[in-house]
Design an enzyme around this catalytic site. Sequence first.
Site, PDB file in Angstrom:
ATOM      1  N   PRO A  93      39.589  40.335  34.436  1.00 15.58           N
ATOM      2  CA  PRO A  93      40.256  41.224  33.110  1.00 15.58           C
ATOM      3  C   PRO A  93      39.571  42.458  32.941  1.00 15.58           C
ATOM      4  CG  PRO A  93      38.739  39.170  32.461  1.00 15.58           C
ATOM      5  CD  PRO A  93      38.814  39.243  34.193  1.00 15.58           C
ATOM      6  N   ARG A 158      57.340  40.578  47.530  1.00 13.53           N
ATOM      7  CA  ARG A 158      58.818  40.731  47.252  1.00 13.53           C
ATOM      8  C   ARG A 158      59.049  42.215  47.826  1.00 13.53           C
ATOM      9  NH1 ARG A 158      60.450  42.458  42.554  1.00 13.53           N
ATOM     10  NH2 ARG A 158      62.155  41.028  42.468  1.00 13.53           N
ATOM     11  N   ASP A 173      64.454  47.159  39.987  1.00 10.66           N
ATOM     12  CA  ASP A 173      63.789  46.541  39.137  1.00 10.66           C
ATOM     13  C   ASP A 173      63.203  47.283  38.202  1.00 10.66           C
ATOM     14  OD1 ASP A 173      64.251  43.790  39.979  1.00 10.66           O
ATOM     15  OD2 ASP A 173      62.470  43.636  41.477  1.00 10.66           O
TER      16      ASP A 173
HETATM   17  C1  LIG Z   1      37.182  33.218  32.328  1.00 11.72           C
HETATM   18  S1  LIG Z   1      37.481  34.327  33.106  1.00 11.72           S
HETATM   19  C2  LIG Z   1      35.918  35.435  32.976  1.00 11.72           C
HETATM   20  C3  LIG Z   1      36.011  36.297  31.982  1.00 11.72           C
HETATM   21  C4  LIG Z   1      34.915  37.367  31.778  1.00 11.72           C
HETATM   22  N1  LIG Z   1      33.846  36.859  31.103  1.00 11.72           N
HETATM   23  C5  LIG Z   1      35.215  38.474  30.884  1.00 11.72           C
HETATM   24  O1  LIG Z   1      35.004  38.216  29.516  1.00 11.72           O
HETATM   25  O2  LIG Z   1      35.641  39.494  31.304  1.00 11.72           O
HETATM   26  C6  LIG Z   1      37.022  33.670  34.933  1.00 11.72           C
HETATM   27  C7  LIG Z   1      38.079  34.446  35.785  1.00 11.72           C
HETATM   28  O3  LIG Z   1      39.191  34.246  35.626  1.00 11.72           O
HETATM   29  C8  LIG Z   1      39.799  35.573  36.087  1.00 11.72           C
HETATM   30  N2  LIG Z   1      40.613  36.279  35.355  1.00 11.72           N
HETATM   31  C9  LIG Z   1      40.606  36.103  33.876  1.00 11.72           C
HETATM   32  N3  LIG Z   1      41.607  36.779  33.177  1.00 11.72           N
HETATM   33  C10 LIG Z   1      42.019  37.747  34.074  1.00 11.72           C
HETATM   34  C11 LIG Z   1      42.984  38.670  33.981  1.00 11.72           C
HETATM   35  N4  LIG Z   1      43.513  39.093  32.799  1.00 11.72           N
HETATM   36  N5  LIG Z   1      43.244  39.405  34.970  1.00 11.72           N
HETATM   37  C12 LIG Z   1      42.659  39.031  36.506  1.00 11.72           C
HETATM   38  N6  LIG Z   1      41.830  38.124  36.610  1.00 11.72           N
HETATM   39  C13 LIG Z   1      41.541  37.228  35.417  1.00 11.72           C
HETATM   40  C14 LIG Z   1      38.879  36.549  36.954  1.00 11.72           C
HETATM   41  O4  LIG Z   1      38.614  36.369  38.344  1.00 11.72           O
HETATM   42  C15 LIG Z   1      37.667  35.851  36.069  1.00 11.72           C
HETATM   43  O5  LIG Z   1      36.405  36.348  36.602  1.00 11.72           O
END
Ligand SMILES: C[S@@+](CC[C@H](N)C(=O)[O-])C[C@H]1O[C@@H](n2cnc3c(N)ncnc32)[C@H](O)[C@@H]1O
Length: 249
Positions: A93, A158, A173
């Site tokens: 994220p 894709r 798209d």
């Molecule tokens: C519970 S999340 C960890 C969130 C982190 N503690 C933070 O607040 O940024 C666990 C994992 O899910 C994945 N993840 C969660 N949200 C994501 C998003 N919006 N985009 C990409 N990966 C995500 C990532 O690999 C992340 O390390």
Amino acid sequence: MDIEVVTLFPEMVEPAAGFGVTGRAIERGIWRLRCWNPRDHAPDAYRRVDDRPFGGGPGMVMLPEPLSACLGAMHARREADAGARAHVVHLSPRGAPITQRRVAELAALPALALLCSRYEGVDQRLLDAAVDEELSVGDFVVSGGELPALSLIDAVVRLLPGVMTDGASPQQDSFSDGLLEGPHYTRPETWGGTPVPAVLMSGHHAKIARWRREQALRTTAERRPELIEQARREHRLSAQDEALLRGMS
Ligand SMILES: C[S@@+](CC[C@H](N)C(=O)[O-])C[C@H]1O[C@@H](n2cnc3c(N)ncnc32)[C@H](O)[C@@H]1O
């Protein structure tokens, strides 16, 4: 293209990639998926991949050692097979939001490695040492990187040459030309008392193309006005587009 996925849950990724467009493209040899489990590279007998965060706080953090060994094994296997180095992406994220433009750039690479983390995330030193880029699927948090990775895989595959063979064109798209797509209609001609817009039944290709452009502009202006501004900055809007937009306001 080769896509290597580093995940604690390969059983979540492998079957999901085997459906629909991505599945058919695997069968046709257009791309290949291989999963790597960091647990197989954990140094201790408990196959431990996480530990408590230094400084305290909730949750667990993924240990650098198993991830480093796992990514190392992936790179070594590719080198032994004379494969191109994989560009390593951590789904997070905290990453840059994934855009269609970035997807198209990634689709032009020979190999991608997608690091899916869990828990609170990954020790920063591993990210600094072994990851080329962090990407996010949006401003929300899911429990692990597997679903974000599958979204990215689908978006990339894709766009690979030869994948969309059924007449559907990814160039039409949403986002491909910077705008959202307008609405679609199919049979019956009238449904729920609402007829299909008459222009679509006219057989007049130029008028239909103009109507579709107008609908794309309208949808984008209503839902994502910032994309209209971006298209303007990138000189993607014609004088006719601007006239249509003026007519809408
Ligand atoms: C519970 S999340 C960890 C969130 C982190 N503690 C933070 O607040 O940024 C666990 C994992 O899910 C994945 N993840 C969660 N949200 C994501 C998003 N919006 N985009 C990409 N990966 C995500 C990532 O690999 C992340 O390390």
